[in-house]
Design an enzyme around this catalytic site. Structure first.
Site, PDB file in Angstrom:
ATOM      1  N   SER A  84      41.767  63.645  27.294  1.00  0.00           N
ATOM      2  CA  SER A  84      42.551  63.206  28.457  1.00  0.00           C
ATOM      3  C   SER A  84      43.693  62.318  27.936  1.00  0.00           C
ATOM      4  O   SER A  84      43.771  61.136  28.212  1.00  0.00           O
ATOM      5  CB  SER A  84      41.679  62.445  29.449  1.00  0.00           C
ATOM      6  OG  SER A  84      41.155  61.261  28.874  1.00  0.00           O
ATOM      7  N   HIS A 107      35.838  65.624  29.952  1.00  0.00           N
ATOM      8  CA  HIS A 107      34.875  65.537  28.850  1.00  0.00           C
ATOM      9  C   HIS A 107      33.609  66.369  29.077  1.00  0.00           C
ATOM     10  O   HIS A 107      32.617  66.214  28.375  1.00  0.00           O
ATOM     11  CB  HIS A 107      34.479  64.070  28.614  1.00  0.00           C
ATOM     12  CG  HIS A 107      35.633  63.222  28.183  1.00  0.00           C
ATOM     13  ND1 HIS A 107      35.639  61.857  28.250  1.00  0.00           N
ATOM     14  CD2 HIS A 107      36.845  63.570  27.665  1.00  0.00           C
ATOM     15  CE1 HIS A 107      36.794  61.392  27.808  1.00  0.00           C
ATOM     16  NE2 HIS A 107      37.538  62.402  27.456  1.00  0.00           N
ATOM     17  N   GLN A 118      35.872  60.138  35.157  1.00  0.00           N
ATOM     18  CA  GLN A 118      35.577  60.598  33.789  1.00  0.00           C
ATOM     19  C   GLN A 118      34.417  59.850  33.129  1.00  0.00           C
ATOM     20  O   GLN A 118      33.656  60.420  32.353  1.00  0.00           O
ATOM     21  CB  GLN A 118      36.847  60.444  32.945  1.00  0.00           C
ATOM     22  CG  GLN A 118      36.724  60.838  31.508  1.00  0.00           C
ATOM     23  CD  GLN A 118      38.044  60.664  30.765  1.00  0.00           C
ATOM     24  OE1 GLN A 118      38.934  61.506  30.863  1.00  0.00           O
ATOM     25  NE2 GLN A 118      38.186  59.580  30.030  1.00  0.00           N
ATOM     26  N   GLU A 119      34.321  58.545  33.386  1.00  0.00           N
ATOM     27  CA  GLU A 119      33.305  57.751  32.677  1.00  0.00           C
ATOM     28  C   GLU A 119      32.594  56.786  33.619  1.00  0.00           C
ATOM     29  O   GLU A 119      33.240  56.003  34.303  1.00  0.00           O
ATOM     30  CB  GLU A 119      33.967  56.949  31.540  1.00  0.00           C
ATOM     31  CG  GLU A 119      34.659  57.853  30.545  1.00  0.00           C
ATOM     32  CD  GLU A 119      35.384  57.081  29.442  1.00  0.00           C
ATOM     33  OE1 GLU A 119      35.094  55.885  29.244  1.00  0.00           O
ATOM     34  OE2 GLU A 119      36.237  57.690  28.784  1.00  0.00           O
ATOM     35  N   GLU A 142      31.157  62.543  25.142  1.00  0.00           N
ATOM     36  CA  GLU A 142      30.918  61.192  24.640  1.00  0.00           C
ATOM     37  C   GLU A 142      29.436  60.818  24.695  1.00  0.00           C
ATOM     38  O   GLU A 142      29.074  59.642  24.738  1.00  0.00           O
ATOM     39  CB  GLU A 142      31.785  60.193  25.401  1.00  0.00           C
ATOM     40  CG  GLU A 142      33.266  60.503  25.206  1.00  0.00           C
ATOM     41  CD  GLU A 142      34.204  59.410  25.700  1.00  0.00           C
ATOM     42  OE1 GLU A 142      33.736  58.447  26.338  1.00  0.00           O
ATOM     43  OE2 GLU A 142      35.409  59.526  25.438  1.00  0.00           O
ATOM     44  N   ASP A 156      35.817  54.540  34.168  1.00  0.00           N
ATOM     45  CA  ASP A 156      37.154  54.994  33.769  1.00  0.00           C
ATOM     46  C   ASP A 156      37.442  56.221  34.622  1.00  0.00           C
ATOM     47  O   ASP A 156      36.834  57.278  34.424  1.00  0.00           O
ATOM     48  CB  ASP A 156      37.203  55.357  32.272  1.00  0.00           C
ATOM     49  CG  ASP A 156      38.572  55.925  31.864  1.00  0.00           C
ATOM     50  OD1 ASP A 156      39.493  55.937  32.712  1.00  0.00           O
ATOM     51  OD2 ASP A 156      38.720  56.342  30.693  1.00  0.00           O
ATOM     52  N   GLU A 191      39.048  51.377  34.806  1.00  0.00           N
ATOM     53  CA  GLU A 191      40.154  51.825  33.940  1.00  0.00           C
ATOM     54  C   GLU A 191      40.905  52.989  34.588  1.00  0.00           C
ATOM     55  O   GLU A 191      40.276  53.842  35.227  1.00  0.00           O
ATOM     56  CB  GLU A 191      39.535  52.265  32.597  1.00  0.00           C
ATOM     57  CG  GLU A 191      40.529  52.759  31.551  1.00  0.00           C
ATOM     58  CD  GLU A 191      39.783  53.253  30.299  1.00  0.00           C
ATOM     59  OE1 GLU A 191      38.687  52.722  29.975  1.00  0.00           O
ATOM     60  OE2 GLU A 191      40.289  54.197  29.660  1.00  0.00           O
ATOM     61  N   ASP A 243      45.049  52.446  30.425  1.00  0.00           N
ATOM     62  CA  ASP A 243      44.883  53.293  29.226  1.00  0.00           C
ATOM     63  C   ASP A 243      46.089  54.246  29.157  1.00  0.00           C
ATOM     64  O   ASP A 243      47.067  53.961  28.463  1.00  0.00           O
ATOM     65  CB  ASP A 243      43.551  54.036  29.299  1.00  0.00           C
ATOM     66  CG  ASP A 243      43.386  55.070  28.197  1.00  0.00           C
ATOM     67  OD1 ASP A 243      44.152  55.034  27.233  1.00  0.00           O
ATOM     68  OD2 ASP A 243      42.486  55.949  28.300  1.00  0.00           O
ATOM     69  N   LYS A 247      43.951  51.878  21.617  1.00  0.00           N
ATOM     70  CA  LYS A 247      43.550  53.036  20.811  1.00  0.00           C
ATOM     71  C   LYS A 247      44.611  53.198  19.721  1.00  0.00           C
ATOM     72  O   LYS A 247      45.738  53.608  20.019  1.00  0.00           O
ATOM     73  CB  LYS A 247      43.539  54.302  21.666  1.00  0.00           C
ATOM     74  CG  LYS A 247      42.458  54.361  22.750  1.00  0.00           C
ATOM     75  CD  LYS A 247      42.755  55.536  23.670  1.00  0.00           C
ATOM     76  CE  LYS A 247      41.628  55.839  24.618  1.00  0.00           C
ATOM     77  NZ  LYS A 247      42.070  56.754  25.703  1.00  0.00           N
ATOM     78  N   HIS A 262      37.408  54.146  21.239  1.00  0.00           N
ATOM     79  CA  HIS A 262      37.329  55.410  20.489  1.00  0.00           C
ATOM     80  C   HIS A 262      38.102  56.487  21.250  1.00  0.00           C
ATOM     81  O   HIS A 262      38.715  56.211  22.292  1.00  0.00           O
ATOM     82  CB  HIS A 262      35.850  55.820  20.366  1.00  0.00           C
ATOM     83  CG  HIS A 262      35.255  56.232  21.677  1.00  0.00           C
ATOM     84  ND1 HIS A 262      34.189  57.091  21.793  1.00  0.00           N
ATOM     85  CD2 HIS A 262      35.589  55.914  22.970  1.00  0.00           C
ATOM     86  CE1 HIS A 262      33.892  57.286  23.052  1.00  0.00           C
ATOM     87  NE2 HIS A 262      34.713  56.579  23.792  1.00  0.00           N
ATOM     88  N   ARG A 263      38.030  57.737  20.783  1.00  0.00           N
ATOM     89  CA  ARG A 263      38.543  58.889  21.515  1.00  0.00           C
ATOM     90  C   ARG A 263      37.373  59.834  21.779  1.00  0.00           C
ATOM     91  O   ARG A 263      36.328  59.736  21.140  1.00  0.00           O
ATOM     92  CB  ARG A 263      39.629  59.640  20.716  1.00  0.00           C
ATOM     93  CG  ARG A 263      40.842  58.830  20.341  1.00  0.00           C
ATOM     94  CD  ARG A 263      41.523  58.131  21.506  1.00  0.00           C
ATOM     95  NE  ARG A 263      41.906  58.958  22.630  1.00  0.00           N
ATOM     96  CZ  ARG A 263      43.162  59.219  23.002  1.00  0.00           C
ATOM     97  NH1 ARG A 263      44.162  58.720  22.311  1.00  0.00           N
ATOM     98  NH2 ARG A 263      43.418  59.953  24.077  1.00  0.00           N
ATOM     99  N   SER A 264      37.594  60.782  22.689  1.00  0.00           N
ATOM    100  CA  SER A 264      36.474  61.675  23.017  1.00  0.00           C
ATOM    101  C   SER A 264      36.119  62.610  21.845  1.00  0.00           C
ATOM    102  O   SER A 264      34.967  63.014  21.700  1.00  0.00           O
ATOM    103  CB  SER A 264      36.773  62.471  24.280  1.00  0.00           C
ATOM    104  OG  SER A 264      38.044  63.073  24.200  1.00  0.00           O
ATOM    105  N   LYS A 280      34.638  50.103  23.368  1.00  0.00           N
ATOM    106  CA  LYS A 280      34.225  51.290  24.121  1.00  0.00           C
ATOM    107  C   LYS A 280      34.042  52.442  23.143  1.00  0.00           C
ATOM    108  O   LYS A 280      35.003  52.890  22.514  1.00  0.00           O
ATOM    109  CB  LYS A 280      35.319  51.589  25.156  1.00  0.00           C
ATOM    110  CG  LYS A 280      35.122  52.858  25.947  1.00  0.00           C
ATOM    111  CD  LYS A 280      36.122  52.963  27.094  1.00  0.00           C
ATOM    112  CE  LYS A 280      37.020  54.158  26.908  1.00  0.00           C
ATOM    113  NZ  LYS A 280      37.518  54.734  28.165  1.00  0.00           N
TER     114      LYS A 280
HETATM  115  C1  2PG Z   1      39.683  57.606  27.553  1.00  0.00           C
HETATM  116  C2  2PG Z   1      39.301  58.345  26.310  1.00  0.00           C
HETATM  117  C3  2PG Z   1      38.118  57.776  25.550  1.00  0.00           C
HETATM  118  P1  2PG Z   1      40.147  60.687  25.549  1.00  0.00           P
HETATM  119  O1  2PG Z   1      40.226  58.212  28.498  1.00  0.00           O
HETATM  120  O2  2PG Z   1      39.554  56.397  27.629  1.00  0.00           O
HETATM  121  O3  2PG Z   1      36.978  57.616  26.307  1.00  0.00           O
HETATM  122  O4  2PG Z   1      39.220  59.724  26.463  1.00  0.00           O
HETATM  123  O5  2PG Z   1      39.911  60.280  24.139  1.00  0.00           O
HETATM  124  O6  2PG Z   1      39.728  62.083  25.876  1.00  0.00           O
HETATM  125  O7  2PG Z   1      41.568  60.401  25.969  1.00  0.00           O
HETATM  126 MG    MG Z   2      40.672  56.199  29.566  1.00  0.00          MG
END
Ligand code: 2PG
Ligand code: MG
Length: 422
Positions: A45, A152, A172-173, A215, A248, A291, A317, A342, A370-372, A393
């Site tokens: 994302s 994800h 998403q989270e 994740e 998130d 988020e 983000d 990130k 981190h990233r997914s 995270k």
């Molecule tokens: C987010 C990230 C990590 P992605 O949106 O915060 O959880 O997802 O790395 O796919 O952008």
């Molecule tokens: Mg995010």
């Protein structure tokens, strides 16, 4: 420090996609050579303002071209090394050398530079930021992503027929965040909760219908976001876990640019209606953090929500993409009070540290993420600890890719608190 040898290879990330790994050998003066490894993740994302990555094949080509500018040259500090990479790339979005190639070199350099000075990576990153800004005296809290949704997740094809569920949850989270400063205790509670939740979901949906997202958070045939939230809240209440809920939304993923609306749970909502939905969720579930509640250009909608839910930490983000200009705009618009950090959104450690410094200068919190699509590199744990981030995270407390970061943070915690019970 002189890099005597540097090699870039391709490795597989947690999704099985190819990513870059740097192998660097370096020395300082007459000291003996040290060797380090660094690898970089990839998002799904992704925000449109992130720097661009190259395929490994193209990155190898670019690396061959710049090798002679790096190997055998004496670099005095991180800034000098990163500035050279930025200049060699010459573009605004790092598409020439690739943000992934630049970052793998920048992180590898940081690791090597710290090692040649007998510093832990966290101490080195602490010093880099400390030369610019006072660092908060705190240890990051883990944000465990225990239920996965959005981009994800791949929903099994037979769930439509079996449950009438053909797409993942919009949010998403779904995270739990320990309500304690004790990292070791928080990690242990997070792991226990994760395994209890897995068991609970198995009882509700059938064990065969509990799968994992990118994740390592659970995916079940949930019909609504609140269904997932209710299950988490009930379990926290039942066992009195010291956990708070965070989300998130990654709302750019369900935003319609044409009319600035959001498609959430089958209904189209205006930004105002979505604001009220978050307001209700923030109160009903006492959200500790939220988020990306809106699209990646919605600076004003973020600001409106921030005013309405002052007790929730509002995190940017995709809105800010670890980019100083984007953060500066978000600060002036009072869009939020915390930024997700990130390194691969911006491409170098120097620029990452600068953004963190700007956030602190303006009273914002930071959450290192981190990233997914991850590797087993634990760089971000050192970064989170080194810069006194509010949060770390790294997905669910499960699978080696996600746990690498939490385990490294635990090691660092135990160095500071050697006699703790956990
Ligand atoms: C987010 C990230 C990590 P992605 O949106 O915060 O959880 O997802 O790395 O796919 O952008
Ligand atoms: Mg995010």
């Amino acid at each position: 420090m002189i890099l005597s040898e540097t090699k870039i290879v391709a490795i597989k990330d947690s999704r099985g996609s190819q990513t870059l790994e740097a192998h660097i050998t370096a020395h300082e003066g007459d000291s003996k050579e040290i060797s380090v490894v660094a690898s970089v993740p990839a998002g799904k994302s992704t925000g449109i303002h992130e720097v661009k990555s190259l395929s490994p094949a193209l990155a190898f080509e670019q690396f061959e071209k710049i090798k002679r500018n790096i190997i055998g040259v004496n670099f005095h500090d991180q800034q000098e090394f990163d500035a050279l990479l930025i200049a060699l790339d010459g573009s605004l979005d790092k598409h020439v050398l690739g943000g992934n190639l630049i970052l793998v070199l920048s992180e590898g350099f940081a690791r090597a530079f710290a090692a040649t000075r007998d510093l832990g990576l966290n101490q080195y990153l602490h010093q880099l930021l400390g030369s610019k800004h006072k660092i908060p005296d705190r240890f990051p809290r883990p944000l465990f992503n225990i239920i996965n949704g959005g981009a994800h997740v791949t929903i099994p094809s037979d769930w439509d027929k079996k449950f009438g569920v053909s797409k993942s949850l919009d949010i998403q989270e779904f995270q739990v965040v320990p309500a304690t400063d004790d990292f070791a205790l928080g990690l242990s509670v997070g792991k226990e909760f994760y395994s209890k939740l897995g068991y609970e979901l198995g009882k509700i949906y059938g064990a065969e219908n509990v799968i994992l997202g990118d994740e390592a958070g659970y995916v079940c045939p949930f019909k609504t976001n609140e269904e997932a939230l209710e299950i988490i809240q009930e379990l926290i209440n039942r066992y009195l876990y010291p956990l708070k809920i965070g989300l998130d939304a990654a709302a750019s993923q369900f935003h319609n640019d044409a009319d600035d609306s959001y498609m959430i749970e089958g209904a189209e909502r205006t930004p105002e209606e979505l604001t009220m939905l978050y307001y209700d969720l923030a109160h009903a579930y006492e959200l500790i953090s939220l988020e990306d509640p809106f699209n990646e250009e919605a600076f004003d909608d973020f600001a409106g929500l921030q005013e309405k839910i002052p007790k929730t930490i509002l995190i940017t983000d995709d809105l800010t993409t670890t980019n100083p200009e984007r953060l500066s705009k978000a600060i002036s618009k009072k869009s939020a009070n915390a930024i997700l950090i990130k390194p691969n959104q911006i491409g170098t450690i120097t620029e990452t540290i600068d953004v963190i410094s700007m956030a602190y200068e303006n009273g914002w919190k930071t959450i290192v993420s981190h990233r997914s699509g991850e590797t087993k590199d634990d760089f971000i744990a050192d970064l989170a600890v080194g810069v006194g981030a509010w949060g770390l995270k790294s997905g669910a407390p499960a699978t080696e890719y996600r746990m690498a970061k939490y385990s490294r943070a635990l090691d660092l915690w135990q160095k500071i608190n050697p006699s703790g019970p956990f």
